[in-house]
Each structure stands twice: as structure tokens, then as C-alpha cells.
Design an enzyme around this catalytic site. Structure first.
Site, short mmCIF file in Angstrom:
data_model
loop_
_atom_site.label_atom_id
_atom_site.label_comp_id
_atom_site.label_asym_id
_atom_site.label_seq_id
_atom_site.Cartn_x
_atom_site.Cartn_y
_atom_site.Cartn_z
CB CYS A 158 -0.92 0.00 1.22
SG CYS A 158 -0.09 0.28 2.80
N GLY A 198 0.95 5.58 0.73
CA GLY A 198 0.29 6.77 1.23
C GLY A 198 -0.23 7.65 0.10
#
Length: 395
Positions: free
Chosen positions: A382, A384
Site C-alpha cells: 500500500c 500513502g
């Protein structure tokens, strides 16, 4: 134009240091140079001048890692000055982005031999001071920490997008009804698997300690932690009813990783058997506050491009930014056998030096496939501000 096969010949990384820990006295450009030099030394048949380019991920770039840390690594590592270097930034996915860009250059014939990696020293990330809007301000000025997360945020950004990373993990926990106990159990398993992998020597072939630093193993692994110990930690982002703690989130870290990528001609020059072949990659976007679920669609797209499914995976390195984030992704992949995920521990235990993590994951998958002798592996993170990145490898 034909597309060339791209092979990973080797992958190395430093032990991952904790914030303010054993590697905090080492500059990030020196960390990057260390893994580049180690990688070259492990393929003595390859003339270093044959390296066509060096790609490095770096999520910060505000301190000693400024001025194109990839090129600094080349020079500090003692490679010929003819070897260029480029630094890329996709935040937490930067190291994997470097691998993908290097692979793409080889696949289309722009390079035959390339080094790709990533580096981050979160300990040494500086405070920065913005220039005042007018000369000679009379009031106080604010310093911003560049260690992690939003800073100097554009006021035009919707407030729901710019929540703290940990609050984003809480939102994922809300979405998938993930309990504190589930998250702590996931974190405990990460530490247990990492400690066991180190005890069995499974990291000996890829970790290259930094000379003069007393750090032979990843510094944040807690062999003796327990559900009872984790349960005592207070929520970090929601004091009342929160589930995300320092114990079920990745720590702040320092470290570097690098991979040697080649085509068929480069492979012959190394005289080595490759660890794995790069098959496909994918990147996707999602609402910034739900960044933790970024890998969900990226993984599906990468597998589709590779002509593979979850049942084909023999290993899957999923970056553990937060236990809630990882569990949220796993909940959206019901076809995936969780037993293949992070078999040697994940970032909650090993650490998450932002710009290096993607390269660490790619190298880990390559080494695991080589140890198995065959199979399909996947690495994903993942990112930000709402992105996901995935890479499929085969052997």
C-alpha cells in the site's frame, strides 16, 4: 519491437535498523552505496562498467538523500563514473517502482544490465523550514518533520483525504470490522515468523550487514512478545475505542536493498543462474484515506496480466504497514491462501524503511522462489495518498 525477458540475478539488503538505532549514524547515501557495492561484488564475472543504469527509490529526499541518491550511491560505491543513476519516488512503493522501471528499461532494450533498489533513513530525515512569504518576518517560523506522513499540506486538499496514516488504518479496521485482538494476533505472528526465519538462517543469503555497525539481524523483531504484552499498549490514534497501536503497526526504520536485473545477454555475462524472472506489474489508485487497501486491485491486475490467479501463488510478500491494512486486503482476497503470505515475517517485525521496502519485498520473493526451485511469487505494497503497487515473479 520484441519484449525481452528480465531476470533477477541477485538481491541483497541491509539488516533493518530501528528509529534512532544501530544504523542511525549511517547516512542514507552510504546505506545505498553499501548494497550497490555488495551486489556488484557478489557477481565478480560482471564488469561493473556494464551496468547501464541504477534506479533507486527514496520516499523522503529532503536530507542527505538529496541530489539523486542513486547517482550518489554509484559514486560512493566506487563504480565507474560512466554508470548513471536515477532516483524515483512513489512514497512507500519507491523501491518497487525502481525495480519496475529498471525491468521496463531492460524489457524494451534500453538496458541490458541494471541495478534497482531503495533506501531510507527515517532516523536522519531532517526538519525543514519553509521560506517566509515575505522578507524579514517578525514572528516565529515552524519547522516540519520529514520523517513520515503529511506535512505542508495543500489547504485545497479535502480534510478527509489528509488524515494521519494510522487513522487511515483505523478506517480500514472499521470497514472490515477488524478487532484489536485480530490485529495483535497478526502482529504477533509477524514477529514469530521473522524470528524463526532468522534462527533457521533463511536470511543469511540476502542480508549484508553494514561494516562497523553492530547489527547482524533486523533490529525491531521481538522474539518474546506476546498477546498479553501487545494488549497492554494504548491506541495511538483513537484514544477511546481505537485498535491501532505501536505494536500492530510497522515501526520507523533505516535500511537499504538492491537487486541485479539483466536480460539474456546480461545473464550470460554474470555466469549465474537467476533467482527469478519478472512476469508482470500493476499500479492502481484509491481514495487517499483508504490507502491501506491500495494493493487490492493492483494485485488482481498484476495477476491478470501475468495470466495467473491466487491459487498459483507459492509465496506472497505483502508489506505490513499496519496489521489492519494487511488484514483488510486479505479480507478482499478470499481466494488467497493466507499461509503463503509473509512466510518469513513482515514489516511489523522486520521494519518498513519507506523507500527501501518495495525492493526488500521483491528481493525476498526472488530468494524464496529460488529456494523452492520453482513457483509464482507476488510482492505488493500500500502507498500513502492512496495507491497500490504489485509485482509478479516466476521461476
Amino acid at each position: 519491437m520484441s519484449i525481452r525477458d528480465v531476470y533477477i540475478v541477485d538481491a541483497v539488503r541491509t539488516p533493518i535498523g530501528k528509529f534512532g538505532g544501530a544504523l542511525s549514524a549511517v547516512r542514507p547515501d552510504d546505506l545505498a552505496a553499501h548494497v550497490v557495492r555488495a551486489l556488484v561484488d557478489r557477481s565478480p564475472a560482471l564488469d561493473p562498467a556494464r551496468v547501464d543504469d541504477v534506479f533507486f527509490g527514496d520516499a523522503n529526499g529532503a536530507g542527505e538523500d538529496n541530489r539523486d541518491v542513486a547517482r550518489m550511491a554509484v559514486l560512493l560505491a566506487g563504480l565507474p563514473v560512466s554508470v548513471p543513476g536515477v532516483t524515483v519516488n512513489r512514497l512507500c512503493g519507491s523501491g518497487m517502482e525502481a525495480v519496475i522501471q529498471a525491468a521496463r528499461a531492460i524489457a524494451v532494450g534500453d538496458a541490458s544490465v541494471a541495478i534497482a533498489g531503495g533506501v531510507e533513513s527515517m532516523s536522519r530525515a531532517p526538519w525543514v523550514l519553509q521560506k517566509p512569504e515575505r522578507a524579514f518576518p517578525a514572528g516565529h517560523q515552524q519547522l516540519h518533520s520529514t520523517t513520515l506522513g503529511w506535512r505542508m499540506t495543500n489547504p485545497r486538499m479535502p480534510a478527509e483525504w489528509t488524515v494521519a496514516l494510522g487513522e487511515g488504518a483505523e478506517l480500514v479496521a472499521d470497514k472490515h470490522a477488524l478487532s484489536r485482538e485480530q490485529q495483535d494476533a497478526f502482529a504477533l505472528a509477524s514477529h514469530q515468523k521473522a524470528a524463526e526465519a532468522w534462527a533457521k538462517g533463511l536470511y543469511d543469503g540476502e542480508v549484508v550487514p553494514y561494516g562497523g555497525v553492530d547489527l547482524a539481524r533486523d533490529e525491531c523483531i521481538r522474539d518474546s512478545t506476546s498477546m498479553e504484552a501487545l494488549a497492554k499498549l494504548k491506541p495511538s490514534f483513537r484514544p477511546d475505542g481505537g485498535t491501532v497501536t505501536a505494536g500492530n503497526a510497522s515501526p520507523l526504520n533505516d535500511g537499504a536493498a538492491a537487486l541485479l536485473l539483466v536480460d539474456e545477454a546480461g545473464l550470460r555475462e554474470t555466469g549465474r543462474e537467476p533467482l527469478a524472472r519478472i512476469r508482470a506489474s500493476a499500479v492502481t489508485g484509491i481514495e487517499p484515506q483508504l490507502f491501506g487497501l491500495g494493493p487490492v486491485q493492483a494485485v488482481r491486475r498484476a495477476l491478470d496480466k501475468a495470466g495467473r490467479g491466487f491459487a498459483d501463488l507459492t509465496t506472497f510478500e505483502l508489506n505490513e504497514a499496519f496489521a489492519a491494512q494487511s488484514l483488510g486486503c486479505l479480507a478482499e482476497w478470499p481466494e488467497l491462501d493466507p499461509a503463503v503470505v509473509n512466510p518469513r515475517g513482515g514489516a511489523i517485525a522486520i521494519g518498513h524503511p519507506l523507500g527501501a521496502s518495495g525492493a526488500r519485498l521483491a528481493g525476498a520473493v526472488a530468494h524464496q522462489l529460488a529456494a523452492a526451485g520453482s513457483g509464482t511469487g507476488l510482492a505488493a505494497l500500500c502507498i500513502g495518498v492512496g495507491q497500490g503497487l504489485a509485482l509478479v515473479l516466476e521461476r
